[in-house]
Design a protein around this motif. Structure first.
Motif, PDB file in Angstrom:
ATOM      1  N   THR A  14       0.736  -1.298   0.156  1.00  0.00           N
ATOM      2  CA  THR A  14      -0.050   0.127  -0.050  1.00  0.00           C
ATOM      3  C   THR A  14       0.851   1.127   0.001  1.00  0.00           C
ATOM      4  OG1 THR A  14      -0.136   0.043   2.457  1.00  0.00           O
ATOM      5  CG2 THR A  14      -1.520  -1.334   1.110  1.00  0.00           C
ATOM      6  N   LEU A  15       0.210   2.534  -0.012  1.00  0.00           N
ATOM      7  CA  LEU A  15       0.792   3.728  -0.182  1.00  0.00           C
ATOM      8  C   LEU A  15       1.730   4.020   1.162  1.00  0.00           C
ATOM      9  CD1 LEU A  15      -1.891   6.134  -1.748  1.00  0.00           C
ATOM     10  CD2 LEU A  15       0.314   5.453  -2.779  1.00  0.00           C
ATOM     11  N   LEU A  21       4.330   8.015  -1.482  1.00  0.00           N
ATOM     12  CA  LEU A  21       3.783   8.735  -0.734  1.00  0.00           C
ATOM     13  C   LEU A  21       4.525  10.115  -0.379  1.00  0.00           C
ATOM     14  CD1 LEU A  21       0.880   9.713   0.546  1.00  0.00           C
ATOM     15  CD2 LEU A  21       1.750   8.573   2.456  1.00  0.00           C
ATOM     16  N   SER A  22       4.378  11.120  -0.932  1.00  0.00           N
ATOM     17  CA  SER A  22       5.153  12.412  -0.661  1.00  0.00           C
ATOM     18  C   SER A  22       4.542  13.112   0.435  1.00  0.00           C
ATOM     19  CB  SER A  22       5.324  13.221  -1.878  1.00  0.00           C
ATOM     20  OG  SER A  22       5.859  14.490  -1.786  1.00  0.00           O
ATOM     21  N   ARG A  23       5.414  13.656   1.184  1.00  0.00           N
ATOM     22  CA  ARG A  23       4.609  14.543   2.311  1.00  0.00           C
ATOM     23  C   ARG A  23       4.869  16.130   1.778  1.00  0.00           C
ATOM     24  NH1 ARG A  23       2.272  11.137   6.122  1.00  0.00           N
ATOM     25  NH2 ARG A  23       3.642   9.386   6.026  1.00  0.00           N
ATOM     26  N   ASP A  24       5.154  16.362   0.713  1.00  0.00           N
ATOM     27  CA  ASP A  24       5.487  17.532   0.092  1.00  0.00           C
ATOM     28  C   ASP A  24       4.320  18.373  -0.542  1.00  0.00           C
ATOM     29  OD1 ASP A  24       6.939  20.020  -0.859  1.00  0.00           O
ATOM     30  OD2 ASP A  24       7.890  18.791  -2.545  1.00  0.00           O
ATOM     31  N   PHE A  25       3.401  18.859   0.025  1.00  0.00           N
ATOM     32  CA  PHE A  25       2.269  19.348  -0.107  1.00  0.00           C
ATOM     33  C   PHE A  25       1.962  20.568   0.567  1.00  0.00           C
ATOM     34  CE2 PHE A  25       0.979  16.271   3.205  1.00  0.00           C
ATOM     35  CZ  PHE A  25       0.020  17.228   3.733  1.00  0.00           C
ATOM     36  N   THR A  26       1.341  21.580  -0.038  1.00  0.00           N
ATOM     37  CA  THR A  26       0.624  22.759   0.640  1.00  0.00           C
ATOM     38  C   THR A  26      -0.787  22.700   1.264  1.00  0.00           C
ATOM     39  OG1 THR A  26       2.477  24.232  -0.211  1.00  0.00           O
ATOM     40  CG2 THR A  26       0.604  25.195   0.713  1.00  0.00           C
ATOM     41  N   ALA A  27      -1.198  22.898   2.401  1.00  0.00           N
ATOM     42  CA  ALA A  27      -2.713  22.914   2.784  1.00  0.00           C
ATOM     43  C   ALA A  27      -2.882  24.200   3.390  1.00  0.00           C
ATOM     44  CB  ALA A  27      -2.600  21.802   3.891  1.00  0.00           C
ATOM     45  N   VAL A  28      -4.048  24.657   2.844  1.00  0.00           N
ATOM     46  CA  VAL A  28      -4.424  26.223   3.256  1.00  0.00           C
ATOM     47  C   VAL A  28      -5.870  26.077   3.747  1.00  0.00           C
ATOM     48  CG1 VAL A  28      -3.063  27.011   1.497  1.00  0.00           C
ATOM     49  CG2 VAL A  28      -5.279  26.421   1.106  1.00  0.00           C
ATOM     50  N   GLY A  29      -6.136  26.905   4.632  1.00  0.00           N
ATOM     51  CA  GLY A  29      -7.539  26.987   5.359  1.00  0.00           C
ATOM     52  C   GLY A  29      -8.545  27.508   4.226  1.00  0.00           C
ATOM     53  N   VAL A  30      -9.802  27.148   4.448  1.00  0.00           N
ATOM     54  CA  VAL A  30     -10.946  27.397   3.535  1.00  0.00           C
ATOM     55  C   VAL A  30     -11.032  28.853   3.625  1.00  0.00           C
ATOM     56  CG1 VAL A  30     -13.560  27.163   3.206  1.00  0.00           C
ATOM     57  CG2 VAL A  30     -11.999  25.112   3.895  1.00  0.00           C
ATOM     58  N   GLU A  31     -10.798  29.708   4.849  1.00  0.00           N
ATOM     59  CA  GLU A  31     -11.078  30.985   4.722  1.00  0.00           C
ATOM     60  C   GLU A  31      -9.959  31.755   4.462  1.00  0.00           C
ATOM     61  OE1 GLU A  31     -13.974  32.323   5.259  1.00  0.00           O
ATOM     62  OE2 GLU A  31     -14.991  30.247   5.169  1.00  0.00           O
ATOM     63  N   LYS A  90      -9.852  11.695  -3.976  1.00  0.00           N
ATOM     64  CA  LYS A  90      -8.704  11.331  -3.121  1.00  0.00           C
ATOM     65  C   LYS A  90      -8.671   9.835  -2.886  1.00  0.00           C
ATOM     66  CE  LYS A  90     -12.029  12.407   0.879  1.00  0.00           C
ATOM     67  NZ  LYS A  90     -13.087  13.337   0.066  1.00  0.00           N
ATOM     68  N   LEU A  91      -7.246   9.539  -2.441  1.00  0.00           N
ATOM     69  CA  LEU A  91      -7.127   8.176  -2.224  1.00  0.00           C
ATOM     70  C   LEU A  91      -6.767   7.986  -0.642  1.00  0.00           C
ATOM     71  CD1 LEU A  91      -4.080   7.893  -4.752  1.00  0.00           C
ATOM     72  CD2 LEU A  91      -6.021   6.389  -4.720  1.00  0.00           C
ATOM     73  N   PRO A  92      -7.181   6.980  -0.375  1.00  0.00           N
ATOM     74  CA  PRO A  92      -7.320   6.291   1.075  1.00  0.00           C
ATOM     75  C   PRO A  92      -5.820   5.998   1.437  1.00  0.00           C
ATOM     76  CG  PRO A  92      -8.316   4.605   0.175  1.00  0.00           C
ATOM     77  CD  PRO A  92      -8.081   5.820  -1.063  1.00  0.00           C
ATOM     78  N   VAL A  93      -5.074   5.925   2.571  1.00  0.00           N
ATOM     79  CA  VAL A  93      -4.048   5.427   2.913  1.00  0.00           C
ATOM     80  C   VAL A  93      -3.653   4.203   2.650  1.00  0.00           C
ATOM     81  CG1 VAL A  93      -3.285   7.247   4.528  1.00  0.00           C
ATOM     82  CG2 VAL A  93      -4.526   5.279   5.410  1.00  0.00           C
ATOM     83  N   ASP A  94      -4.546   3.294   2.585  1.00  0.00           N
ATOM     84  CA  ASP A  94      -4.230   1.800   2.419  1.00  0.00           C
ATOM     85  C   ASP A  94      -4.586   1.458   0.849  1.00  0.00           C
ATOM     86  OD1 ASP A  94      -7.111   2.434   2.423  1.00  0.00           O
ATOM     87  OD2 ASP A  94      -7.612   0.670   3.535  1.00  0.00           O
ATOM     88  N   ALA A  95      -4.514   2.329   0.069  1.00  0.00           N
ATOM     89  CA  ALA A  95      -4.734   1.997  -1.395  1.00  0.00           C
ATOM     90  C   ALA A  95      -3.540   1.215  -1.765  1.00  0.00           C
ATOM     91  CB  ALA A  95      -4.841   3.413  -2.183  1.00  0.00           C
ATOM     92  N   SER A  96      -3.879   0.254  -2.636  1.00  0.00           N
ATOM     93  CA  SER A  96      -2.713  -0.763  -2.951  1.00  0.00           C
ATOM     94  C   SER A  96      -2.102   0.205  -4.578  1.00  0.00           C
ATOM     95  CB  SER A  96      -3.381  -1.932  -3.599  1.00  0.00           C
ATOM     96  OG  SER A  96      -4.191  -1.611  -4.824  1.00  0.00           O
ATOM     97  N   ASP A  97      -1.046  -0.066  -5.012  1.00  0.00           N
ATOM     98  CA  ASP A  97      -0.180   0.434  -6.007  1.00  0.00           C
ATOM     99  C   ASP A  97      -1.215   0.202  -7.274  1.00  0.00           C
ATOM    100  OD1 ASP A  97       1.887   0.948  -4.656  1.00  0.00           O
ATOM    101  OD2 ASP A  97       3.346  -0.456  -5.499  1.00  0.00           O
ATOM    102  N   PRO A 113      -4.320  13.679  -3.560  1.00  0.00           N
ATOM    103  CA  PRO A 113      -4.134  13.689  -2.451  1.00  0.00           C
ATOM    104  C   PRO A 113      -4.435  12.427  -1.737  1.00  0.00           C
ATOM    105  CG  PRO A 113      -6.382  14.824  -2.681  1.00  0.00           C
ATOM    106  CD  PRO A 113      -5.858  14.429  -4.016  1.00  0.00           C
ATOM    107  N   VAL A 114      -3.989  12.235  -0.590  1.00  0.00           N
ATOM    108  CA  VAL A 114      -4.059  11.008   0.215  1.00  0.00           C
ATOM    109  C   VAL A 114      -4.412  11.434   1.497  1.00  0.00           C
ATOM    110  CG1 VAL A 114      -2.968   8.597   1.065  1.00  0.00           C
ATOM    111  CG2 VAL A 114      -2.165   9.796  -0.960  1.00  0.00           C
ATOM    112  N   VAL A 115      -5.649  10.723   2.190  1.00  0.00           N
ATOM    113  CA  VAL A 115      -6.238  11.042   3.299  1.00  0.00           C
ATOM    114  C   VAL A 115      -6.299   9.726   4.146  1.00  0.00           C
ATOM    115  CG1 VAL A 115      -7.734  12.992   2.322  1.00  0.00           C
ATOM    116  CG2 VAL A 115      -8.763  10.587   2.466  1.00  0.00           C
ATOM    117  N   ASP A 116      -6.487  10.190   5.626  1.00  0.00           N
ATOM    118  CA  ASP A 116      -6.536   8.847   6.499  1.00  0.00           C
ATOM    119  C   ASP A 116      -7.909   8.540   6.863  1.00  0.00           C
ATOM    120  OD1 ASP A 116      -7.585  10.962   8.175  1.00  0.00           O
ATOM    121  OD2 ASP A 116      -5.795  11.259   9.263  1.00  0.00           O
ATOM    122  N   ALA A 117      -8.288   8.059   7.912  1.00  0.00           N
ATOM    123  CA  ALA A 117      -9.772   7.324   8.033  1.00  0.00           C
ATOM    124  C   ALA A 117     -10.745   8.556   8.475  1.00  0.00           C
ATOM    125  CB  ALA A 117      -9.682   6.135   9.140  1.00  0.00           C
ATOM    126  N   ASP A 118     -10.098   9.657   9.067  1.00  0.00           N
ATOM    127  CA  ASP A 118     -10.730  10.940   9.694  1.00  0.00           C
ATOM    128  C   ASP A 118     -10.881  12.032   8.329  1.00  0.00           C
ATOM    129  OD1 ASP A 118     -11.285   9.831  12.067  1.00  0.00           O
ATOM    130  OD2 ASP A 118      -9.266  10.515  12.610  1.00  0.00           O
TER     131      ASP A 118
END
Length: 333
Positions: A14-15, A21-31, A90-97, A113-118
């Motif tokens: 899995t990813l 899986l790259s941690r190189d991303f930018t997250a911003v707030g909706v507002e 989006k992809l879940p963290v447990d997505a296979s190749d 983007p890859v997201v966790d269970a939450d």
């Protein structure tokens, strides 16, 4: 939705277990404003290309995506909420190749983007990290679609390459051969009507192939453009008109060259003039037919790939011969 169905072997890798899986991303707030988002991008430039900016709610859940080009073009005071696309793939963290590869082939995005269970973003996976793995699948898919388009345009019914019985293959192809036969018979009849002209002016016969092939070429070219538009559902009248005008102008230029060549075989100007007018008229008519017939057949629920080219060739050939023989007879006999 992706077409892949997981099997036990797919889930072995899995990813989170790999290095894709790259941690190189930018997250911003909706507002956040555009100015604030760009500032965050500058503060974390990363090591690779940045395609998207990911918008999160106050709890850190991914709720939207903003392409970088859209962010750059927006005003500095605009809010991310007004720019983002809320339907996020989006992809879940447990997505296979295998699942990730299928996402790239299906959606054609540059990154996911890859997201966790939450629903919180934990990383991204970019196309260049999987390009070697899924390039063969994508190539096979595109190659198959192009092959089907070519088969249909030259008169082969859909699914022809899967047919194994020669008899059924022949029956599928034969109806459109009848169109060619009918067109050829009319052309032979037209030539017979001007038998005296052909007998007295041998040079007339020498130029028949050249006159016919020019109108056929321009007609098929225009037909190909129109059929492509019909197939993709992207009908643009301006493009059709532009294509017809361009083909007609090319026919006029070709008619000039043919007329000059005809001057070497005829001492007067009657024969070159007949060549010029015949090629111009036939090229213009063939271009118009090629631009219009595919749309007409689509409305009549007839496959434009199969019907357009044979009819364009048959009609343009006969009109070309009528114009050619008629003009030569009037001007030289």
């Amino acid at each position: 939705m992706p077409r892949h169905v997981q099997t036990p072997s797919d889930t072995a890798h899995t990813l989170l277990q790999g290095d894709r899986l790259s941690r190189d991303f930018t997250a911003v707030g909706v507002e956040d404003t555009v100015a604030q988002a760009l500032e965050k991008l500058r503060a974390h430039p990363g090591t690779g290309e940045v395609f998207y900016c990911y918008a999160c709610d106050p709890d850190g859940r991914l709720v939207g995506v903003v392409p970088i080009r859209k962010l750059i073009r927006a005003g500095p005071d605009e809010r991310i909420a007004s720019l983002m696309f809320t339907r996020v793939v989006k992809l879940p963290v447990d997505a296979s190749d295998a699942v990730v590869e299928d996402f790239f082939v299906t959606y054609r995005f540059l990154a996911f983007p890859v997201v966790d269970a939450d629903g919180r973003i934990v990383g991204v996976v970019e196309m260049n990290q999987f390009v070697d793995a899924f390039s063969d699948t994508l190539f096979d898919e595109v190659e198959g679609r192009v092959r089907d388009e070519v088969y249909r345009f030259v008169g082969l019914p859909e699914g022809e390459e899967r047919e194994t019985r020669p008899g059924r293959m022949a029956l599928k192809r034969f109806p459109w051969l009848l169109v060619n036969i009918a067109g050829g018979f009319l052309a032979a009849t037209t030539t017979r009507l001007f038998e005296r002209t052909v007998a007295e002016l041998v040079v007339v016969s020498a130029f028949i192939p050249m006159v016919l092939v020019l109108s056929e070429s321009l007609g098929v070219q225009t037909t190909a453009v129109s059929v492509s538009m019909v197939s993709h559902g992207e009908v643009d009248k301006k493009v059709v008109v532009r294509e017809v005008l361009a083909a007609s102008l090319a026919g006029l230029m070709a008619a000039t060259v043919v007329a000059l060549l005809g001057r070497f075989y005829s001492p007067g100007f009657g024969f070159p003039l007949a060549l010029f007018v015949a090629v111009t008229v036939s090229a213009t008519l063939a271009s118009c037919l090629g631009g219009v017939l595919p749309f007409l057949f689509k409305r009549l629920k007839v496959d434009p790939h199969l019907a357009s080219a044979p009819l364009v060739l048959a009609v343009s050939d006969n009109v070309t011969l009528l114009a050619y023989f008629g003009l030569v007879t009037r001007l030289l006999l």
